[in-house]
Design a protein around this motif. Structure first.
Motif, PDB file in Angstrom:
ATOM      1  N   VAL A  97       1.489   8.407   2.929  1.00 35.25           N
ATOM      2  CA  VAL A  97       0.618   7.934   3.380  1.00 35.25           C
ATOM      3  C   VAL A  97       2.543   7.208   4.234  1.00 35.25           C
ATOM      4  O   VAL A  97       2.489   7.240   5.752  1.00 35.25           O
ATOM      5  CB  VAL A  97      -0.043   6.724   3.477  1.00 35.25           C
ATOM      6  CG1 VAL A  97      -0.798   6.101   5.053  1.00 35.25           C
ATOM      7  CG2 VAL A  97      -1.651   7.832   3.261  1.00 35.25           C
ATOM      8  N   ALA A  98       2.712   6.173   3.234  1.00 33.74           N
ATOM      9  CA  ALA A  98       4.002   5.559   4.178  1.00 33.74           C
ATOM     10  C   ALA A  98       5.304   6.270   4.694  1.00 33.74           C
ATOM     11  O   ALA A  98       5.885   7.043   3.433  1.00 33.74           O
ATOM     12  CB  ALA A  98       5.117   4.894   3.163  1.00 33.74           C
ATOM     13  N   ARG A 145      12.998   6.717  13.140  1.00 33.55           N
ATOM     14  CA  ARG A 145      12.593   6.597  14.502  1.00 33.55           C
ATOM     15  C   ARG A 145      12.155   8.142  15.308  1.00 33.55           C
ATOM     16  O   ARG A 145      11.965   7.660  15.195  1.00 33.55           O
ATOM     17  CB  ARG A 145      13.363   5.459  14.637  1.00 33.55           C
ATOM     18  CG  ARG A 145      11.726   4.764  16.062  1.00 33.55           C
ATOM     19  CD  ARG A 145      12.875   3.844  17.055  1.00 33.55           C
ATOM     20  NE  ARG A 145      11.790   3.256  17.816  1.00 33.55           N
ATOM     21  CZ  ARG A 145      10.519   3.264  18.156  1.00 33.55           C
ATOM     22  NH1 ARG A 145      10.447   2.186  16.427  1.00 33.55           N
ATOM     23  NH2 ARG A 145       9.755   2.293  18.832  1.00 33.55           N
ATOM     24  N   GLY A 146      13.389   8.431  15.619  1.00 36.86           N
ATOM     25  CA  GLY A 146      13.544   9.699  15.912  1.00 36.86           C
ATOM     26  C   GLY A 146      12.401  10.659  15.663  1.00 36.86           C
ATOM     27  O   GLY A 146      10.712  11.377  16.157  1.00 36.86           O
ATOM     28  N   ARG A 147      11.651  10.832  14.137  1.00 37.07           N
ATOM     29  CA  ARG A 147      10.973  12.032  13.663  1.00 37.07           C
ATOM     30  C   ARG A 147       9.422  11.213  13.990  1.00 37.07           C
ATOM     31  O   ARG A 147       8.667  11.993  14.239  1.00 37.07           O
ATOM     32  CB  ARG A 147      11.333  12.193  12.826  1.00 37.07           C
ATOM     33  CG  ARG A 147      10.537  12.696  12.107  1.00 37.07           C
ATOM     34  CD  ARG A 147      11.181  14.420  11.440  1.00 37.07           C
ATOM     35  NE  ARG A 147       9.909  15.388  10.575  1.00 37.07           N
ATOM     36  CZ  ARG A 147      10.328  15.829   9.592  1.00 37.07           C
ATOM     37  NH1 ARG A 147      11.508  16.353   9.487  1.00 37.07           N
ATOM     38  NH2 ARG A 147       9.692  16.831   9.351  1.00 37.07           N
ATOM     39  N   TRP A 148       9.613  10.004  13.942  1.00 38.80           N
ATOM     40  CA  TRP A 148       8.284   9.329  14.324  1.00 38.80           C
ATOM     41  C   TRP A 148       8.138   9.375  15.447  1.00 38.80           C
ATOM     42  O   TRP A 148       6.450   9.728  15.728  1.00 38.80           O
ATOM     43  CB  TRP A 148       8.238   7.903  13.012  1.00 38.80           C
ATOM     44  CG  TRP A 148       7.181   6.730  13.616  1.00 38.80           C
ATOM     45  CD1 TRP A 148       6.088   7.053  12.979  1.00 38.80           C
ATOM     46  CD2 TRP A 148       7.187   5.564  15.073  1.00 38.80           C
ATOM     47  NE1 TRP A 148       5.300   5.691  13.279  1.00 38.80           N
ATOM     48  CE2 TRP A 148       5.708   5.694  14.702  1.00 38.80           C
ATOM     49  CE3 TRP A 148       8.099   4.957  15.405  1.00 38.80           C
ATOM     50  CZ2 TRP A 148       5.463   4.095  15.197  1.00 38.80           C
ATOM     51  CZ3 TRP A 148       7.953   4.291  15.944  1.00 38.80           C
ATOM     52  CH2 TRP A 148       6.404   3.981  15.491  1.00 38.80           C
ATOM     53  N   THR A 176       2.790   7.267  15.040  1.00 41.69           N
ATOM     54  CA  THR A 176       1.469   6.933  13.628  1.00 41.69           C
ATOM     55  C   THR A 176       1.291   6.061  13.109  1.00 41.69           C
ATOM     56  O   THR A 176       2.550   4.895  12.809  1.00 41.69           O
ATOM     57  CB  THR A 176       0.933   7.641  13.216  1.00 41.69           C
ATOM     58  OG1 THR A 176       1.475   8.200  12.357  1.00 41.69           O
ATOM     59  CG2 THR A 176       0.374   9.662  14.017  1.00 41.69           C
ATOM     60  N   ASP A 177       0.614   4.592  13.407  1.00 40.62           N
ATOM     61  CA  ASP A 177       0.444   3.785  12.890  1.00 40.62           C
ATOM     62  C   ASP A 177      -0.358   4.001  11.153  1.00 40.62           C
ATOM     63  O   ASP A 177      -0.753   5.457  11.063  1.00 40.62           O
ATOM     64  CB  ASP A 177      -0.262   2.452  13.467  1.00 40.62           C
ATOM     65  CG  ASP A 177      -1.965   2.778  13.131  1.00 40.62           C
ATOM     66  OD1 ASP A 177      -2.300   4.298  12.538  1.00 40.62           O
ATOM     67  OD2 ASP A 177      -3.094   2.503  13.959  1.00 40.62           O
ATOM     68  N   TYR A 178       0.122   2.690  10.341  1.00 40.92           N
ATOM     69  CA  TYR A 178      -0.194   3.475   8.993  1.00 40.92           C
ATOM     70  C   TYR A 178      -1.753   4.150   8.703  1.00 40.92           C
ATOM     71  O   TYR A 178      -2.240   5.589   7.721  1.00 40.92           O
ATOM     72  CB  TYR A 178       0.177   1.811   8.181  1.00 40.92           C
ATOM     73  CG  TYR A 178       0.118   2.683   6.394  1.00 40.92           C
ATOM     74  CD1 TYR A 178       0.784   2.723   5.947  1.00 40.92           C
ATOM     75  CD2 TYR A 178      -1.707   2.599   5.817  1.00 40.92           C
ATOM     76  CE1 TYR A 178       1.104   3.359   4.489  1.00 40.92           C
ATOM     77  CE2 TYR A 178      -1.336   2.989   4.077  1.00 40.92           C
ATOM     78  CZ  TYR A 178      -0.304   3.259   3.803  1.00 40.92           C
ATOM     79  OH  TYR A 178      -0.288   3.137   2.514  1.00 40.92           O
ATOM     80  N   GLN A 179      -2.539   3.092   9.197  1.00 41.37           N
ATOM     81  CA  GLN A 179      -4.593   2.969   9.738  1.00 41.37           C
ATOM     82  C   GLN A 179      -4.928   5.118   9.670  1.00 41.37           C
ATOM     83  O   GLN A 179      -5.541   5.594   9.245  1.00 41.37           O
ATOM     84  CB  GLN A 179      -5.088   2.041  10.100  1.00 41.37           C
ATOM     85  CG  GLN A 179      -6.632   2.451   9.783  1.00 41.37           C
ATOM     86  CD  GLN A 179      -7.838   2.361   8.647  1.00 41.37           C
ATOM     87  OE1 GLN A 179      -6.372   1.758   7.872  1.00 41.37           O
ATOM     88  NE2 GLN A 179      -8.510   2.521   8.120  1.00 41.37           N
ATOM     89  N   THR A 180      -3.964   5.019  10.478  1.00 39.54           N
ATOM     90  CA  THR A 180      -4.528   6.310  11.019  1.00 39.54           C
ATOM     91  C   THR A 180      -3.606   7.693  10.406  1.00 39.54           C
ATOM     92  O   THR A 180      -4.148   8.114   9.428  1.00 39.54           O
ATOM     93  CB  THR A 180      -3.361   6.529  12.690  1.00 39.54           C
ATOM     94  OG1 THR A 180      -3.760   5.784  13.328  1.00 39.54           O
ATOM     95  CG2 THR A 180      -3.130   8.187  12.919  1.00 39.54           C
TER      96      THR A 180
END
Length: 480
Positions: A419-420, A425-428, A434-438
């Motif tokens: 999950v982490a 950054r570009g790929r993210w 998305t944030d961690y909870q999502t």
């Protein structure tokens, strides 16, 4: 593993001696008649009218002689059995929250037996967890089935060890009947008692209750697994001093341990705690505070002195969201406890000071647990792991990327989280920012959308439901 310590050997011994002084001079208010009778038989001073029990130090020291260094969590499936401290860190869900964060709406609501079924299935599949301590209550429990409506969906959907408590003896007897039905007979269940019991009979400061104490006595007499947790809260139920809170809590542990060992010498125990410091600005409960971790570390030093397994409710959070506060409170306190030598961590899935379960938080805590387990393994020093021949082969300026050694070791040397994120950054950004909870909720959805491998056979389920009319459904059903 070399443990971090707050106390010197002399200070640990002094805390033990101070605990004995408290038990002998101040005593414990014992509300349970059976407990008072047991204490009286072993040489304690019992005031029948007031309920006060005072413990000569030699009585406590005699009980200490029968302490044993291990505790086993037995599971329905033997491959999930866990032994403390050998298999530690053993990671357990937080338990008995009244509420749940609804996975569809994100709103907090009362939890039901259906929620317990889904949580049980999730915990069965998440690799970081070793024991399912039933995470919530069941608002939909039929009259007279408060506890069975929790244990049935838990055991039906999780083959790992299941742990919780009951509010009274009638409920406890129902739960044991359920265990015998699942095992096939009373004899089979007694040979492998896979329901693990936990109570808080000590009520700080220095008080022992009625119902929880009754359950502990009943289970210890029958040789069934049970342990207790001590819960002093500095500023409210113990002095506003960490050292004093450790000492008071240690005295309470020794009082309970003396009862258990007097009933059945050699009964396995865990030195389990949830010692906290109240936020005196409001009086609010603060299980996520760093002092909770520090107190656990101090109690662990005492457990190491007694050579018994230790741990408890550590890694909890006051946050109402699976956010940065939740992450640092869980991460800091569990890491401190691990480095002090604790081996049991009730840390999984709860938000808001143990009031609500959240599926995303459970997934998060599984990843934290995997990191804790990796830390416990350590550096694994050996001549082979120095890799001198490989370093010489690759030489200055070379790369280890394509070496067979790298391929062989890459899945075991490092934790590879699901999950982490470790993307640039570009790929993210291209994948939705998305944030961690999502991402954690997506992982919960992926797991719970699959076929449940843990559920009971149709024959066993029919037998259980025939024995307990009007029982809740207990089926894991997920439609996020």
């Amino acid at each position: 593993m070399q443990y971090n310590r707050f106390f010197t050997d002399d200070q640990v011994k002094r805390i033990h001696e101070a605990s004995l002084e408290l038990l002998e001079n101040v005593g414990v208010l014992v509300h349970n008649d059976k407990a008072r009778a047991i204490y009286g038989k072993i040489g304690c001073s019992v005031d029948v009218q007031s309920g006060m029990v005072k413990f000569p130090s030699q009585v406590v020291e005699k009980a200490r002689q029968s302490f044993v260094p291990t505790y086993t969590f037995t599971a329905q499936n033997p491959k999930f059995d866990k032994v403390l401290p050998n298999d530690g860190p053993i990671v357990v869900t937080g338990s008995s929250a009244p509420n749940i964060i609804d996975p569809k709406t994100g709103e907090e609501r009362r939890a039901t037996s259906d929620d317990i079924a889904n949580i049980a299935y999730l915990i069965n599949e998440l690799p970081g967890f070793d024991v399912f301590s039933i995470s919530t209550l069941a608002e939909d429990a039929p009259p007279g089935q408060f506890s069975i409506s929790r244990f049935y969906p838990a055991l039906k959907n999780c083959k790992k060890p299941v742990r919780s408590n009951t509010p009274n003896m009638k409920d406890l007897e129902q739960v044991l009947e359920l265990g015998e039905l699942i095992a096939g007979s009373k004899e089979a269940y007694m040979a492998r008692p896979f329901i693990n019991h936990h109570y808080c009979p000590m009520v700080a400061p220095l008080t022992m209750d009625v119902e929880s104490t009754e359950a502990v006595i009943y289970l210890v007499e029958r040789g069934l697994p049970v342990y207790g947790t001590i819960v002093p809260n500095a500023g409210l139920t113990s002095p506003m001093s960490l050292a004093a809170t450790v000492t008071l809590g240690n005295a309470e542990f020794l009082a309970l341990a003396t009862l258990i060992q007097s009933i059945r010498p050699g009964a396995p125990m865990i030195y389990a705690v949830l010692s906290t410091v109240a936020d005196m600005r409001t009086g609010n409960y603060a299980p996520g505070a760093i002092e909770t971790g520090m107190l656990q570390m101090g109690h662990t030093e005492m457990a190491n002195y007694y050579n018994i397994p230790s741990g408890g409710y550590i890694g909890l959070t006051n946050s109402h969201l699976n956010d940065a506060q939740s992450g640092y409170e869980t991460g800091m306190n569990t890491t401190g406890a691990l480095l002090a030598g604790a081996s049991l961590f009730n840390m999984g899935g709860l938000l808001g000071s143990l009031m609500a379960f959240d599926f995303g938080k459970a997934v998060t805590d599984s990843e934290i647990a995997m990191n804790l387990k990796r830390m416990k393994r350590g550096m694994e020093f050996s001549e082979e792991n120095l890799c001198l021949d490989l370093i010489a082969k690759v030489g200055p300026g070379g790369s280890y990327m394509s070496e067979k050694h790298t391929v062989k070791k890459m899945r075991t040397t490092a934790v590879l989280p699901n999950v982490a994120t470790r993307e640039m950054r570009g790929r993210w950004e291209s994948e939705g920012r998305t944030d961690y909870q999502t991402r954690a909720m997506r992982e919960a959805d992926r797991i719970l959308s699959q076929e449940n491998p843990a559920k009971f056979s149709a024959e066993l389920d029919a037998k259980i439901r025939g024995h307990f009319p009007n029982l809740v459904a207990g089926d894991a059903k997920w439609d996020l």
